[in-house]
Design a protein around this motif. Structure first.
Motif, PDB file in Angstrom:
ATOM      1  N   ASP A  83       0.888  -1.157   0.039  1.00 50.14           N
ATOM      2  CA  ASP A  83      -0.024  -0.022   0.144  1.00 50.14           C
ATOM      3  C   ASP A  83       0.961   1.383  -0.150  1.00 50.14           C
ATOM      4  N   VAL A  84       1.320   1.812  -1.209  1.00 46.97           N
ATOM      5  CA  VAL A  84       2.199   2.997  -1.401  1.00 46.97           C
ATOM      6  C   VAL A  84       1.650   4.172  -1.268  1.00 46.97           C
ATOM      7  N   ALA A  85       2.204   4.882  -0.382  1.00 53.86           N
ATOM      8  CA  ALA A  85       1.884   6.308  -0.068  1.00 53.86           C
ATOM      9  C   ALA A  85       2.564   7.284  -1.115  1.00 53.86           C
ATOM     10  N   ASP A  86       3.755   7.003  -1.374  1.00 55.88           N
ATOM     11  CA  ASP A  86       4.572   7.598  -2.180  1.00 55.88           C
ATOM     12  C   ASP A  86       5.745   7.041  -3.020  1.00 55.88           C
ATOM     13  N   TYR A  87       5.585   6.925  -4.251  1.00 52.73           N
ATOM     14  CA  TYR A  87       6.336   6.079  -5.088  1.00 52.73           C
ATOM     15  C   TYR A  87       7.696   6.402  -5.159  1.00 52.73           C
ATOM     16  N   ARG A  88       8.097   7.736  -5.069  1.00 47.22           N
ATOM     17  CA  ARG A  88       9.396   8.182  -5.257  1.00 47.22           C
ATOM     18  C   ARG A  88       9.893   8.705  -3.972  1.00 47.22           C
ATOM     19  N   ASN A  89       9.916   7.961  -2.805  1.00 43.41           N
ATOM     20  CA  ASN A  89      10.497   8.158  -1.632  1.00 43.41           C
ATOM     21  C   ASN A  89      10.852   6.811  -0.765  1.00 43.41           C
ATOM     22  N   VAL A  90      11.591   7.117   0.125  1.00 42.55           N
ATOM     23  CA  VAL A  90      11.810   5.907   0.961  1.00 42.55           C
ATOM     24  C   VAL A  90      11.085   6.054   2.306  1.00 42.55           C
ATOM     25  N   ALA A 110      30.121  -4.446  -5.174  1.00 45.47           N
ATOM     26  CA  ALA A 110      30.027  -6.076  -4.903  1.00 45.47           C
ATOM     27  C   ALA A 110      29.643  -6.493  -6.065  1.00 45.47           C
ATOM     28  N   GLY A 111      29.141  -5.953  -7.168  1.00 47.38           N
ATOM     29  CA  GLY A 111      28.977  -6.755  -8.541  1.00 47.38           C
ATOM     30  C   GLY A 111      27.607  -7.210  -8.371  1.00 47.38           C
ATOM     31  N   ILE A 112      26.459  -6.625  -7.606  1.00 47.25           N
ATOM     32  CA  ILE A 112      25.268  -7.058  -7.227  1.00 47.25           C
ATOM     33  C   ILE A 112      24.187  -6.165  -7.909  1.00 47.25           C
ATOM     34  N   LYS A 113      23.511  -6.429  -8.820  1.00 50.42           N
ATOM     35  CA  LYS A 113      22.537  -5.237  -9.455  1.00 50.42           C
ATOM     36  C   LYS A 113      21.233  -5.384  -8.336  1.00 50.42           C
ATOM     37  N   VAL A 114      20.569  -4.165  -8.762  1.00 49.67           N
ATOM     38  CA  VAL A 114      19.264  -3.878  -7.769  1.00 49.67           C
ATOM     39  C   VAL A 114      18.167  -3.923  -8.625  1.00 49.67           C
ATOM     40  N   ILE A 115      17.073  -4.719  -8.247  1.00 44.24           N
ATOM     41  CA  ILE A 115      15.560  -4.676  -8.680  1.00 44.24           C
ATOM     42  C   ILE A 115      14.625  -4.293  -7.676  1.00 44.24           C
ATOM     43  N   VAL A 116      13.802  -3.188  -8.143  1.00 46.77           N
ATOM     44  CA  VAL A 116      12.771  -2.585  -7.183  1.00 46.77           C
ATOM     45  C   VAL A 116      11.672  -3.157  -7.347  1.00 46.77           C
ATOM     46  N   ILE A 204       5.468   6.543 -15.431  1.00 51.38           N
ATOM     47  CA  ILE A 204       6.901   6.966 -16.272  1.00 51.38           C
ATOM     48  C   ILE A 204       7.824   7.666 -15.566  1.00 51.38           C
ATOM     49  N   LYS A 205       7.333   8.754 -14.987  1.00 52.56           N
ATOM     50  CA  LYS A 205       8.337   9.789 -13.843  1.00 52.56           C
ATOM     51  C   LYS A 205       8.859   8.774 -12.921  1.00 52.56           C
ATOM     52  N   THR A 206       8.044   7.812 -12.104  1.00 53.12           N
ATOM     53  CA  THR A 206       8.748   6.920 -11.101  1.00 53.12           C
ATOM     54  C   THR A 206       9.845   6.135 -11.602  1.00 53.12           C
ATOM     55  N   LEU A 207       9.660   5.342 -12.840  1.00 56.87           N
ATOM     56  CA  LEU A 207      10.291   4.380 -13.537  1.00 56.87           C
ATOM     57  C   LEU A 207      11.803   5.170 -13.739  1.00 56.87           C
ATOM     58  N   ARG A 208      11.696   6.351 -14.044  1.00 60.28           N
ATOM     59  CA  ARG A 208      12.918   6.925 -14.550  1.00 60.28           C
ATOM     60  C   ARG A 208      13.597   7.377 -13.313  1.00 60.28           C
ATOM     61  N   PHE A 209      13.015   7.886 -12.255  1.00 60.52           N
ATOM     62  CA  PHE A 209      13.350   8.340 -11.080  1.00 60.52           C
ATOM     63  C   PHE A 209      14.233   7.254 -10.241  1.00 60.52           C
ATOM     64  N   ALA A 211      15.615   4.370 -12.144  1.00 58.32           N
ATOM     65  CA  ALA A 211      16.471   4.362 -12.958  1.00 58.32           C
ATOM     66  C   ALA A 211      17.649   5.149 -12.645  1.00 58.32           C
ATOM     67  N   ASP A 212      17.545   6.306 -12.740  1.00 62.16           N
ATOM     68  CA  ASP A 212      18.527   7.301 -12.442  1.00 62.16           C
ATOM     69  C   ASP A 212      19.182   7.247 -11.137  1.00 62.16           C
ATOM     70  N   ARG A 213      18.480   6.710 -10.536  1.00 60.19           N
ATOM     71  CA  ARG A 213      19.410   6.482  -8.961  1.00 60.19           C
ATOM     72  C   ARG A 213      19.950   4.937  -9.163  1.00 60.19           C
ATOM     73  N   GLY A 214      19.979   4.167 -10.150  1.00 62.78           N
ATOM     74  CA  GLY A 214      20.980   3.293 -10.467  1.00 62.78           C
ATOM     75  C   GLY A 214      20.536   1.723 -10.348  1.00 62.78           C
ATOM     76  N   VAL A 215      19.022   1.725 -10.380  1.00 62.96           N
ATOM     77  CA  VAL A 215      18.515   0.188 -10.275  1.00 62.96           C
ATOM     78  C   VAL A 215      18.548  -0.135 -11.647  1.00 62.96           C
ATOM     79  N   SER A 216      18.667  -1.359 -11.866  1.00 58.60           N
ATOM     80  CA  SER A 216      18.898  -2.166 -12.912  1.00 58.60           C
ATOM     81  C   SER A 216      17.470  -2.683 -13.626  1.00 58.60           C
ATOM     82  N   GLY A 217      16.322  -2.858 -12.679  1.00 59.89           N
ATOM     83  CA  GLY A 217      15.093  -3.464 -13.396  1.00 59.89           C
ATOM     84  C   GLY A 217      14.035  -3.415 -12.381  1.00 59.89           C
ATOM     85  N   PHE A 218      12.855  -4.002 -12.608  1.00 65.02           N
ATOM     86  CA  PHE A 218      11.646  -3.636 -11.674  1.00 65.02           C
ATOM     87  C   PHE A 218      11.144  -4.973 -11.809  1.00 65.02           C
ATOM     88  N   ARG A 219      10.593  -5.256 -10.519  1.00 65.19           N
ATOM     89  CA  ARG A 219       9.426  -6.539 -10.516  1.00 65.19           C
ATOM     90  C   ARG A 219       7.851  -5.800 -10.482  1.00 65.19           C
TER      91      ARG A 219
END
Length: 573
Positions: A83-90, A110-116, A204-209, A211-219
């Motif tokens: 239940d996400v209240a803000d998609y571009r924050n922690v 460490a050679g480990i990619k990040v998927i969010v 689209i804005k969230t995906l770019r947000f 991606a620009d912070r370094g994630v490699s993909g999305f579930r």
């Protein structure tokens, strides 16, 4: 029982081996982290990003290629963060954006990619858009971001349709002004209106947000649920009842439903969304990856995994199947065929944050369908049917070695590398999953697989955190499965996973598989590099071919032969 990881005619081929950095995902090993239950660095009882960063050396040593983070966004936790209240924050309870950047930097080193995780079907009712919709009233642009409809009857006090949400109870929630909003899940999770261009642009804005912070993909959560044709159904005076919807949903999963016949699941319009996303993914180098959580039939799964869409879709068949060789063989054949149709690679998974851990599922008496047995087990608080945890662990180790040797990517869920069992017994007042509250006496929910990780066999909170007790407390039985305990035991499940992932990296190459035996009580196949896999499901031990040597075994051999419920990896002698 010792569970020693001994180390020492049809061909299926997918012609797209992992040959470049852009193809890293095709045969990757992805480790799912449920952030609130992984590691608590600040002692507030909730896992956090700093805690994850502190355990990256552990993940590197384990041998993972990527981590997938379940939602870490601001949330009231009415559905475990989905239940996400803000998609571009922690979420402040989990950390800050700076903490996220530190984590991704440490992963990269460490050679480990990040998927969010991305949750596009619905938001939290705390989301600023939904709060604005409640204030704006019927017919407003703010309400058009979600799916609001007038109630029925002279007073508009009847729901637009008698639909039931996935977690139980009505799927239409009144807001007190004659209108209702649709929620396929909890009432705290209103569904977005994906026909609204504003919704599409914001994601689209969230995906770019990220991606620009370094994630490699999305579930992609509930990837098959975004597009809906609610008005066509409501105005037709058809499909108002839950029984009619349930019938359509079953046909959808079976593959016997006509395309677009379901009002809100697996509609063709959803692929327009993902084609738009793919254009964004391809702006990055290498292109971003994505995997769909889509509970659909085999004939529809390739549409989600297409190269101009998300690129990959989860295969959940393994986690739905009993521990049975014929079932596993069919799933392997069908899943590789599905992947070949889309040009993708398949995904293998036995456990995640939504299902009973497979070390417990396979510990339960076989009755032709583990879901019913597992539900009864949980509802009876672990007392009936009886779970043979020793048997379950032996089978889980063998099954995991099988999928780790298959072509495609594999997803493992935090704690399965320790052989953690499902926590069936838990005080009702400590449960958090909305399914427990919305389906009383029918479903106890998913909290039992989301228990805090045990890092230490001794000390406070089993090493999870230095302060408050975890939000979901570990049972005492987890102490003997803690990381520091298993680390010292060469025969532990943790060290089996480490050895298996290390060998997998050495041996995994082209995405080919050749069946070697029609023995009804074994699964026996060959991979490139002379790599053979034999899993014995029968009561009698199976001998090892004379020209082969055992590279890894899920358990002890018996006089040099493979006993029941055991898997071996073989290499040329």
């Amino acid at each position: 029982m010792s569970l020693q990881p001994t180390q020492t005619n049809m061909t299926i081929s997918n012609a797209n081996p992992q040959t470049s950095s852009a193809d890293w995902w095709r045969q990757a090993l992805v480790y799912q982290i449920y952030p609130r239950s992984f590691m608590d660095a600040n002692g507030d009882g909730i896992g956090d990003l700093v805690g994850i960063t502190s355990k990256i050396p552990y993940l590197k040593d384990l041998g993972v290629d990527a981590i997938w983070l379940s939602p870490f966004y601001p949330s009231a936790l009415k559905d475990g963060g989905y239940d996400v209240a803000d998609y571009r924050n922690v979420d402040p309870k989990i950390g800050t954006l700076a903490d996220f950047d530190d984590m991704t930097s440490a992963c990269k080193a460490a050679g480990i990619k990040v998927i969010v995780d991305i949750v596009p079907n619905h938001s939290s009712d705390d989301h600023e858009w939904f709060q604005a919709a409640l204030k704006a009233g019927p017919g407003s642009p703010e309400r058009n971001r979600y799916i609001f409809r007038d109630g029925l009857g002279p007073n508009k006090d009847q729901a637009p349709a008698d639909w039931e949400c996935m977690f139980g109870g009505p799927a239409w929630e009144p807001v007190g002004d004659g209108q209702y909003y649709l929620h396929l899940f909890d009432a705290s999770q209103p569904d977005f209106n994906w026909e609204n261009p504003e919704v599409r642009a914001d994601f689209i804005k969230t995906l770019r947000f990220w991606a620009d912070r370094g994630v490699s993909g999305f579930r992609i959560d509930v990837a098959h649920g975004c597009s809906k044709k609610v008005d066509e159904i409501l105005n037709s005076n058809k499909l108002h009842s839950q029984e009619e919807i349930a019938s359509l949903s079953l046909k959808m999963l079976e593959g016997t439903l006509d395309d677009d016949a379901h009002p809100y699941l697996d509609r063709n319009e959803v692929f327009d969304i993902y084609r738009e996303w793919r254009k964004v993914f391809n702006e990055y180098s290498p292109p971003l990856t994505a995997v769909a959580e889509a509970w659909v039939s085999s004939k529809r799964k390739p549409l989600y995994a297409s190269a101009d869409g998300l690129g990959q879709a989860f295969s959940f068949d393994m986690l739905m199947a009993p521990f049975d060789p014929s079932a596993f063989k069919k799933i392997i054949v069908d899943s590789l065929d599905d992947a070949a149709q889309s040009g993708s690679s398949t995904t293998w998974v036995f456990s995640n944050h939504d299902v009973i851990r497979h070390a417990t599922r396979h510990a339960l008496p076989d009755d032709g369908g583990y879901h019913e047995t597992a539900r009864k087990y949980l509802l009876n608080k672990g007392k009936a049917p009886v779970a043979d945890l020793e048997l379950g662990l032996r089978r889980a180790r063998a099954a995991t070695m099988m999928i780790l040797a298959l072509p495609g990517s594999a997803y493992i869920y935090q704690g399965e590398e320790l052989g953690l069992f499902e926590v069936a017994e838990m005080p009702d007042e400590e449960r958090q999953d909305p399914t427990f509250f919305r389906k009383p006496g029918v479903d106890v929910g998913r909290d039992g697989c989301r228990i805090a990780m045990p890092w230490s066999g001794e000390g406070k909170n089993m090493g999870f955190g230095p302060g408050k007790r975890p939000h979901l407390v570990q049972p005492e039985g987890y102490r003997k499965l803690a990381v520091d305990v298993e680390d010292k035991d060469p025969n532990s499940t943790l060290n089996l996973y480490r050895k298996a992932l290390g060998l997998r990296h050495e041996l995994q190459c082209a995405e080919d598989l050749e069946w070697l035996s029609d023995d009804a009580e074994t699964v026996h196949f060959k991979r490139p590099n002379g790599w053979e896999v034999l899993v014995n499901f029968g009561k009698e031990a199976r001998s090892i071919p004379s020209n082969r040597k055992v590279a890894l075994s899920s358990g002890d051999l018996v006089d040099g032969a493979v006993p029941t419920d055991t898997a071996v990896w073989l290499l040329p002698a």
